[in-house]
Scaffold this motif. Structure first.
Motif, mmCIF file in Angstrom:
data_model
loop_
_atom_site.group_PDB
_atom_site.id
_atom_site.type_symbol
_atom_site.label_atom_id
_atom_site.label_comp_id
_atom_site.label_asym_id
_atom_site.label_seq_id
_atom_site.Cartn_x
_atom_site.Cartn_y
_atom_site.Cartn_z
ATOM 1 N N UNK B 30 -43.887 55.196 27.320
ATOM 2 C CA UNK B 30 -42.865 54.278 27.835
ATOM 3 C C UNK B 30 -42.647 53.183 26.805
ATOM 4 N N UNK B 31 -41.533 52.465 26.967
ATOM 5 C CA UNK B 31 -41.284 51.374 26.018
ATOM 6 C C UNK B 31 -41.605 50.025 26.655
ATOM 7 N N UNK B 38 -45.230 52.951 23.930
ATOM 8 C CA UNK B 38 -46.648 52.855 24.291
ATOM 9 C C UNK B 38 -47.042 54.200 24.897
ATOM 10 N N UNK B 39 -48.106 54.752 24.360
ATOM 11 C CA UNK B 39 -48.591 56.052 24.831
ATOM 12 C C UNK B 39 -49.979 55.844 25.424
ATOM 13 N N UNK B 40 -50.212 56.426 26.581
ATOM 14 C CA UNK B 40 -51.507 56.217 27.246
ATOM 15 C C UNK B 40 -52.672 56.676 26.362
ATOM 16 N N UNK B 94 -35.257 46.514 30.726
ATOM 17 C CA UNK B 94 -36.332 45.886 29.941
ATOM 18 C C UNK B 94 -36.162 44.355 29.832
ATOM 19 N N UNK B 95 -34.902 43.870 29.872
ATOM 20 C CA UNK B 95 -34.672 42.416 29.787
ATOM 21 C C UNK B 95 -35.298 41.685 30.984
ATOM 22 N N UNK B 111 -44.176 47.713 30.814
ATOM 23 C CA UNK B 111 -43.473 48.926 30.399
ATOM 24 C C UNK B 111 -42.355 49.257 31.375
ATOM 25 N N UNK B 112 -41.260 49.728 30.818
ATOM 26 C CA UNK B 112 -40.090 50.042 31.627
ATOM 27 C C UNK B 112 -40.086 51.527 32.011
#
Lengths: 181, 190
Positions: B30-31, B38-40, B94-95, B111-112
């Motif tokens: 996720x971003x 971001x990756x788990x 995300x904002x 994370x979005x």
């Protein structure tokens, strides 16, 4: 309205319309809660009933004791005078709704009734008996939730729900709720 | 024939539980609020706390006002615990997460997940809904943040803290699940 004022007005309208739903000032839920009795006074060793009723206008709902996958269970706390015991508590049937994502919610829409069966002690020491109820609930629509709370009380024998009020309210739904003996 | 029955059974029992109790937590990418992926699996070797979150939810507002999440995250950061908030609210961008992060001085990444893909994968039900993942990638806790849905207890039991303490000190965790409370996750309506 001069030209500058009208420009400001229309810009304000535009900003308001463009705002995401979360920024709108949502109206608070007009959920009414009543503490009801079908007796005028309490006698020693008497078995009697008190009820809590929620009036829940559309599109709001509140959660059942078992709220399902989501939400928070409605909480009802009854405070009794010395010597009184709570024998039974009955909740009216809830509805099951399925929300986005397949989440199950157990809710009350329109109304909820909680019926208490109480037993008075063999001797009553106080002249005025005060019964209190504290309720906490989560009022929700599809898009928002608001935690709410209220405290109510009933006094016997001097302050009570009138016979007429009692008849109209209990006739409507009391028979459904009352345990069959 | 028997092997097919076993495989079929394993498939259905696995698919019935999104986060298998003895399996590995599903991976996701996720971003965050800086548009960074971001990756788990980036955090393999560390405890990871996932917090399902929605700034519109009054339970989230209360927990951020009282700094439940931010203080816990700061405390356990010293123990190398990673804290990630995930917003699966369908109408949020995300904002919105960035604004919340700035206003509340949130020290961890938000994370979005507005399409709800990861939320559904984890079967996240409420905001907040907490998950703890072990350094080997196993889900070890799923449920409520604490035992105080109305925020009225003087000394609530924080389940996440209790489980993390047990894990860090190599003790048996007292519970693997507690019923989560709060607003329903606002997934995209069908």
């Amino acid at each position: 309205m001069n030209r500058k004022e009208s420009t400001i007005f229309f810009v304000a309208i535009f900003i308001f319309m463009a705002a995401p739903p979360s920024l709108y000032c949502a109206p608070l839920p007009n959920i009414n809660i009543h503490f009801l009795s079908r007796i005028n006074m309490v006698k020693a060793n008497q078995r009697f009933k008190l009820a809590v009723k929620f009036d829940i206008p559309k599109p709001w709902y509140i959660y059942a004791q078992n709220s399902g996958d989501v939400g928070v269970a409605t909480q009802i706390k009854l405070s009794l005078p010395d010597g009184f015991t709570q024998e039974q508590i009955k909740w009216s049937p809830f509805q099951k709704i399925r929300k986005a994502g397949g989440l199950n919610a157990h809710v009350y829409q329109h109304y909820a009734i909680i019926l208490f069966t109480l037993l008075a002690p063999t001797t009553l020491s106080a002249d005025i008996l005060k019964f209190k109820v504290g309720a906490r609930w989560l009022a929700c629509t599809e898009n928002q939730c608001i935690p709410m709370k209220k405290q109510l009380s009933l006094r016997f024998p001097r302050q009570h729900v009138s016979r007429i009020q009692e008849q109209t309210l209990f006739k409507k739904w009391g028979n459904i709720m009352l345990p069959q003996h | 024939m028997h092997i097919w029955i076993i495989l079929l059974f394993s498939f259905f029992s696995f698919s019935a539980i999104a986060v298998p109790p003895n399996g590995i937590a599903p991976n996701f990418t996720l971003t965050d609020t800086n548009d960074q992926e971001v990756n788990l699996t980036d955090f393999r070797g560390k405890f990871v706390v996932l917090e399902w979150f929605n700034p519109d939810c009054p339970f989230i507002k209360r927990h951020y006002k009282t700094q439940t999440m931010t203080q816990l995250a700061a405390h356990y950061k010293r123990q190398d615990v990673i804290w990630l908030a995930i917003n699966s609210t369908h109408y949020m961008k995300p904002e919105d997460n960035r604004r919340w992060k700035d206003i509340n001085n949130v020290p961890y990444q938000i994370l979005s997940d507005s399409d709800g893909r990861v939320g559904l994968l984890y079967q996240a039900k409420t905001t907040p809904h907490m998950f703890i993942i072990s350094p080997t990638g196993k889900p070890v806790y799923s449920g409520a943040i604490d035992d105080d849905p109305w925020g009225e207890q003087k000394t609530p039991i924080n389940y996440v803290s209790t489980v993390l303490e047990a894990l860090i000190h190599n003790k048996k965790i007292p519970y693997t699940t507690k019923k989560p409370y709060g607003c329903s996750v606002k997934y995209t309506p069908k």
